[in-house]
Design a protein around this motif. Structure first.
Motif, short mmCIF file in Angstrom:
data_model
loop_
_atom_site.label_atom_id
_atom_site.label_comp_id
_atom_site.label_asym_id
_atom_site.label_seq_id
_atom_site.Cartn_x
_atom_site.Cartn_y
_atom_site.Cartn_z
N PRO A 97 0.75 -1.32 -0.02
CA PRO A 97 0.33 0.23 -0.58
C PRO A 97 0.37 1.36 0.15
O PRO A 97 0.53 2.43 -0.39
N GLY A 98 2.42 1.10 0.18
CA GLY A 98 3.23 2.20 0.16
C GLY A 98 2.98 3.21 -1.26
O GLY A 98 3.50 4.59 -0.97
N PHE A 99 3.29 2.31 -1.68
CA PHE A 99 3.32 2.61 -2.94
C PHE A 99 1.91 3.63 -3.78
O PHE A 99 2.31 4.70 -3.94
N GLY A 100 0.84 3.32 -3.71
CA GLY A 100 -0.65 4.13 -4.05
C GLY A 100 -0.29 5.09 -3.31
O GLY A 100 -0.72 6.08 -3.03
N GLU A 101 0.03 5.13 -1.65
CA GLU A 101 -0.48 6.58 -0.54
C GLU A 101 1.33 7.19 -1.02
O GLU A 101 0.80 8.96 -1.42
N LEU A 102 2.11 6.52 -1.31
CA LEU A 102 3.15 7.62 -2.13
C LEU A 102 2.33 8.69 -3.54
O LEU A 102 2.73 9.69 -3.22
N MET A 103 1.93 7.33 -4.28
CA MET A 103 1.61 8.46 -5.21
C MET A 103 0.86 8.75 -5.97
O MET A 103 0.49 10.17 -6.22
N ARG A 104 -0.32 9.40 -4.82
CA ARG A 104 -1.64 10.13 -4.58
C ARG A 104 -1.16 11.38 -3.36
O ARG A 104 -0.94 12.39 -4.07
N SER A 105 0.06 11.14 -2.46
CA SER A 105 0.40 12.38 -2.17
C SER A 105 0.99 12.89 -2.84
O SER A 105 1.17 14.71 -2.72
N VAL A 106 2.08 12.83 -3.77
CA VAL A 106 2.50 13.80 -4.74
C VAL A 106 1.60 13.66 -5.77
O VAL A 106 2.01 15.03 -5.99
N SER A 107 0.43 13.29 -6.72
CA SER A 107 -0.15 13.86 -6.91
C SER A 107 -1.07 15.17 -6.49
O SER A 107 -1.40 15.91 -7.42
N LEU A 108 -1.25 15.22 -5.23
CA LEU A 108 -1.99 15.52 -3.94
C LEU A 108 -1.70 17.54 -4.55
O LEU A 108 -1.75 18.43 -4.40
N LYS A 109 -0.47 17.41 -4.62
CA LYS A 109 0.52 18.56 -5.08
C LYS A 109 0.04 19.28 -6.03
O LYS A 109 0.45 20.41 -6.19
N TYR A 110 -1.05 19.16 -7.26
CA TYR A 110 -1.05 18.91 -8.50
C TYR A 110 -2.61 18.93 -8.52
O TYR A 110 -2.80 20.16 -9.79
#
Length: 176
Positions: A97-110
């Motif tokens: 699940p860490g992969f999805g958590e990190l990808m969403r976190s990065v995308s939320l910046k945009y």
């Protein structure tokens, strides 16, 4: 240097039907080519958004082709036909699940709609499967975020040794 086998699965009814040209799968290949020094053998498939079909391709790429890394794009949103995470979870022995958590976190910046994304990752045998979003810009942003952990993850599941292009990406492996 060992050849790395990479599966790319584009889940898109419209790209599969030829309504538009797939650009997201090509973006994945471009980014991975920037990050990986090894010769790469790509197994590229454009398929419709059908869970059984997605599962079938993920199993084939892992069990028969022997891909070290399988990357999907498309089908990670909340729409009725978005079933890629379900297909991934269905065929994986372990979810990461860490992969999805990190990808969403990065995308939320945009974009604030990143919270609607259901990207995930998991392990099937010696294959790491990662679900990415569908836009090329988002694909690059997400791969830049998670790729530093990918080679070591593949080491841990006894896949091929990935040599990273340190001019483009820094990966992490613990010191022996």
């Amino acid at each position: 240097m060992q050849t790395i086998k990479i599966g790319i699965v584009v889940s898109s009814d419209r790209a599969f039907q030829g309504v538009y040209e797939d650009i997201s799968g090509k973006a994945i290949q471009e980014v991975l080519s920037d990050f990986i020094l090894n010769p790469c053998e790509y197994h590229y498939h454009i398929i419709s958004d059908e869970q059984d079909l997605i599962e079938s391709y993920l199993v084939q790429l892992s069990d028969e082709v022997g891909c070290d890394l399988i990357v999907t794009t498309g089908g990670t949103g909340p729409a009725k036909r978005d079933v890629t995470p379900e297909a991934t979870e269905s065929v994986c022995q372990k979810m990461l699940p860490g992969f999805g958590e990190l990808m969403r976190s990065v995308s939320l910046k945009y974009v604030p709609t990143a919270i609607l994304s259901r990207q995930s990752a998991g392990i099937r045998g010696k294959s790491l499967i990662i679900n990415l979003p569908g836009k090329p810009k988002s694909i690059r942003e997400c791969l830049e975020a998670v790729f530093p952990a990918v080679p070591y993850c593949i080491d841990l599941i006894e896949g091929s040794y990935i040599h990273a292009n340190t001019a483009n990406i820094q990966v992490f492996r613990p010191k022996a």
